[in-house]
Scaffold this active site. Structure first.
Site, short mmCIF file in Angstrom:
data_model
loop_
_atom_site.label_atom_id
_atom_site.label_comp_id
_atom_site.label_asym_id
_atom_site.label_seq_id
_atom_site.Cartn_x
_atom_site.Cartn_y
_atom_site.Cartn_z
CG HIS A 101 -1.61 1.27 1.52
ND1 HIS A 101 -2.47 1.93 0.66
CD2 HIS A 101 -1.49 2.06 2.61
CE1 HIS A 101 -2.85 3.07 1.22
NE2 HIS A 101 -2.26 3.18 2.41
CD GLU A 150 -3.10 5.64 13.52
OE1 GLU A 150 -2.59 6.69 13.93
OE2 GLU A 150 -4.09 5.11 14.03
CG ASP A 151 -0.88 1.38 10.47
OD1 ASP A 151 -1.74 1.75 11.30
OD2 ASP A 151 -1.08 1.35 9.24
CG ASP A 200 -3.86 6.84 2.60
OD1 ASP A 200 -3.42 5.68 2.51
OD2 ASP A 200 -4.60 7.23 3.53
CG ASP A 205 -23.54 18.57 -22.51
OD1 ASP A 205 -24.40 17.76 -22.12
OD2 ASP A 205 -23.24 19.60 -21.87
#
Ligand code: MN
Length: 743
Positions: A70, A98-99, A161, A281
């Site tokens: 990721h 964060e992880d 992200d 259109d």
């Protein structure tokens, strides 16, 4: 077909499927970076990559892929969008805080302040939870996210992200797909649009639409394809005619045609309540050329060849959209009456339309440098006129920020609702903002989990949980630190209503005493009988009547008279009358004195006396009021009595303080609010005496439930300065909460 299959089939067409062999590698990102930044510090990039790989090692995504796929994909999106080295590296590392429990400090030490701040911003935005589809809430979330993106690169990384997460959303349960797709549509699509990144915007919008309504998406796609297949030949022919026309006039330009976004077609169909046939259109030609002059030249040539629909000619070159999009738009009637849209712009404008804010600058050795040249920078210059060309890029960003970042502060309730407050707002302002009653009872708050007092100033993005106590109540002192006018008004209202209810209680007691004295049985004077007499007494409500007695605006005797049967009247002078006559004596004394104290402008011999309701002191701003038969009453200019809407303004006169006797003194009423402690009363009275002030009246009571005391004092002071000194002395006593002059 099942919903899931419908979704996957459509998804496969728009998202690259990565097999084991085509999986993204570090080298892919490096080569993208080198395309746009030839002298990029590859050592820095590789170190960031390795650091991310090390820390995400062993983590797995819902899809079963290693987690690090990721961040690599996010870095790749950033690199292909030509972002600077730091931003691409931040793509590798955007989830490590964060992880992986990596500290910001470590990031800062290894990769510099800029990268650390980007990751910090992205981490913070990740914690913002979107819960409400209400427009105002959505707008608040967008503002919140922008406010957290001090550096706009934070927003760009966040968008990248989100883009990758949307591409892989099918691995999550349907319920989550819908929640995240809705959030994307409501928050991130408008944000991408706002900063002009239409490539991000269109992709995010397409994915969100697909996840929200896979079947509708599929149906529209099918219809558009069918219709396009039928129209292909005609479109190709028109394109050929346009090219021929431009060549004929020697204009160098590229001509493309494209189908508009499925989502915008869907929205138009819904709005016009029509099928695809009603949308003429659904596709548009785009002409890219070199100069602005060419753009207008092309527009003129097209209008010479086809009939333009007047209402649909739009000049976004002269007047760019708020996100700085520039282009000429026109819709032309085709030979068979089928209209078609043409967008004309320069290559530079096109790039800005696609990449938005990302197109405007790059970082070289940490310094912001404009990418723009020639007419691009001319255009930037127009945007920020009379600026040093060196600083246009910075100014551009500042101008965007100026529009995006508001002067508001946004904070959360514990349930994740957003509240908008003035910067500098305190815990108490927040509590009043939520609810008046909550404000009255607030004793503090937990701000991001940390306990603070009611005066604590809040900061953007904090979560505030208000702490209350049943025994809490507002005080005058609160007015000194709240910053929002609504909190101030609510506190004032409360204080006034308390004053009023006190005066009602006092008034009722005095009224009943008066009736007792006149030997009128209380039972005979019910609320109902009082109510019947209200008009006669010119009061609207019984409470106003009592309050007027309590405040001394109506004597108890006068108030009671209408309720006393004639046979009981005037047998004995009432205590009220006795008091009135005593009062008159006192007034006469004052009047004699005040002949020297107060001067009525332009009048010499007029009787002047100091009004009892507000007891002015030398130094106060004063206003005179001619009373019938009694002379001129001198009030403090801010006296309530003068603010009465029924006041006869004809009777107001200008007055001034005259020459004062050395001995002249003024009675004034003050209230001391205290903590209820032993010795408090003695301390207060000693302090007054010690400051050489006479006490004329002293009345203390305590409020047991609240552990506070209230001391009413009537003191003699020589001037406003004297009163100020006294007030300061009293305020210094331990346990004194506030000292106020009564009005
Ligand atoms: Mn992420």
């Amino acid at each position: 077909m099942e919903l899931k299959d419908t979704l996957l089939k459509a998804l496969r067409k728009i998202v690259p499927t990565r097999t084991k062999d085509s999986i993204l590698r570090y080298e892919d990102i490096q080569s993208e970076v080198l395309k746009n930044h030839k002298d990029a510090d590859l050592n820095y990039l590789a170190t960031a990559y390795a650091f991310g790989a090390q820390h995400h090692h062993g983590q797995v995504r819902k899809s079963g892929e290693p987690y690090y796929s990721h961040p690599i994909a996010v870095a790749h999106i950033l690199a292909t969008n030509k972002l600077d080295l730091e931003t691409v590296a931040a793509g590798f590392l955007h989830d490590v805080v964060e992880d992986c429990d990596v500290s910001l400090q470590e990031l800062q030490e290894r990769f510099g302040e800029g990268l650390a701040q980007i990751v910090d911003g992205v981490t913070k935005i990740g914690k913002v939870r979107y819960r409400d589809k209400l427009d105002s809430q959505a707008e608040s979330y967008r503002k919140m996210i922008l406010a957290m993106s001090n550096d706009l690169r934070v927003l760009i990384v966040k968008l990248a992200d989100r883009l990758h997460n949307m591409q892989t959303l099918h691995h999550l349960p349907r319920e989550k797909q819908i929640r995240i797709a809705t959030e994307t549509m409501d928050i991130y699509v408008p944000l991408a649009h706002r900063v002009g990144m239409s490539n991000f915007k269109l992709f995010l919008e397409k994915l969100a639409f697909l996840y929200q309504e896979p079947e509708v998406y599929e149906e529209i796609e099918k219809q558009v394809n069918e219709r396009h297949n039928r129209a292909k030949a005609k479109i190709a022919a028109t394109e050929k005619q346009i090219k021929a026309l431009l060549a004929e006039h020697g204009i160098k330009a590229e001509v493309h045609s494209r189908i508009k976004s499925l989502y915008s077609i869907h929205k138009k169909m819904k709005k016009k309540k029509t099928g695809l046939d009603g949308i003429y259109d659904y596709y548009a030609f785009r002409i890219l050329t070199d100069s602005v002059a060419d753009c207008y030249n092309i527009l003129g040539r097209l209008h010479g060849r086809w009939h333009p629909i007047p209402a649909r000619i739009k000049d976004f070159i002269a007047t760019p959209k708020p996100n700085l999009y520039q282009s000429l738009h026109t819709t032309l009637a085709g030979s068979e009456g089928q209209p078609f849209e043409v967008q004309i712009r320069t290559h530079t404008m096109h790039r800005i339309a696609e990449e938005g804010v990302a197109a405007h600058w790059t970082y070289k050795q940490g310094k912001l440098v404009s990418l723009g040249r020639d007419q691009h920078s001319k255009w930037l210059k127009k945007l920020v006129t009379e600026q040093d060309p060196e600083t246009t890029s910075n100014d551009y960003i500042e101008s965007i920020k100026g529009e995006l970042f508001t002067e508001e502060m946004l904070v959360f309730t514990p349930r994740g609702e957003i509240k908008t407050l003035k910067p500098g707002a305190t815990v108490l302002d927040f509590a009043y903002h939520i609810h008046t009653e909550l404000g009255h009872k607030t004793t503090g708050a937990r701000v991001d989990g940390v306990q603070v007092g009611i005066r604590a100033e809040l900061k953007n993005g904090q979560t505030v949980e208000v702490i209350t106590s049943k025994s809490q109540k507002p005080t005058e002192e609160w007015l000194s630190f709240v910053v929002t006018s609504s909190a101030r008004a609510k506190i004032r209202n409360w204080l006034n209503s308390v004053k009023k209810s006190e005066s009602i209680d006092i008034g009722r007691t005095l009224f009943e005493k008066e009736l007792k004295k006149a030997k009128v049985p209380l039972k005979s004077v019910t609320t109902k009988t009082i109510q019947e007499k209200m008009k006669e007494l010119s009061f609207k409500k019984v409470d106003d009547f009592y309050s007027a007695i309590g405040l001394g605006n109506l004597t108890p005797r006068k108030a009671a008279l209408p309720f006393i049967p004639e046979e009981l009247q005037q047998k004995t002078p009432s205590s009220g009358e006795v008091r009135e006559s005593r009062l008159r004596k006192a007034l006469n004394n004052l009047t004699r004195q005040s002949k020297q104290q107060v001067v009525v402008k332009g009048q010499n011999d007029i009787l002047v006396y100091l009004a009892q309701c507000c007891s002015p002191i030398e130094g106060d701003k004063i206003t005179g009021f001619i009373t019938l038969g009694k002379g001129v009453a001198v009030h403090r200019s801010d006296c309530k009595m003068l603010k009465d809407p029924n006041l006869d303004v004809e009777r107001l006169v200008e007055v001034q303080w005259g020459h004062l006797d050395k001995e002249s003194v003024f009675n004034t009423r003050i209230v001391v609010y205290t903590e209820d402690r032993r010795g408090m009363i003695a301390d207060v009275s000693n302090a007054v005496t010690a400051s050489k002030t006479n006490i004329k009246d002293f009345n203390a009571r305590s409020d047991d439930g609240k552990h506070t005391g209230i001391i009413h004092l009537v003191v003699e002071v020589a001037s406003l300065d004297h009163l100020k000194r006294l007030t300061q002395t009293l305020e210094k006593i331990k346990g004194v909460i506030s000292v106020e002059r009564e009005n």
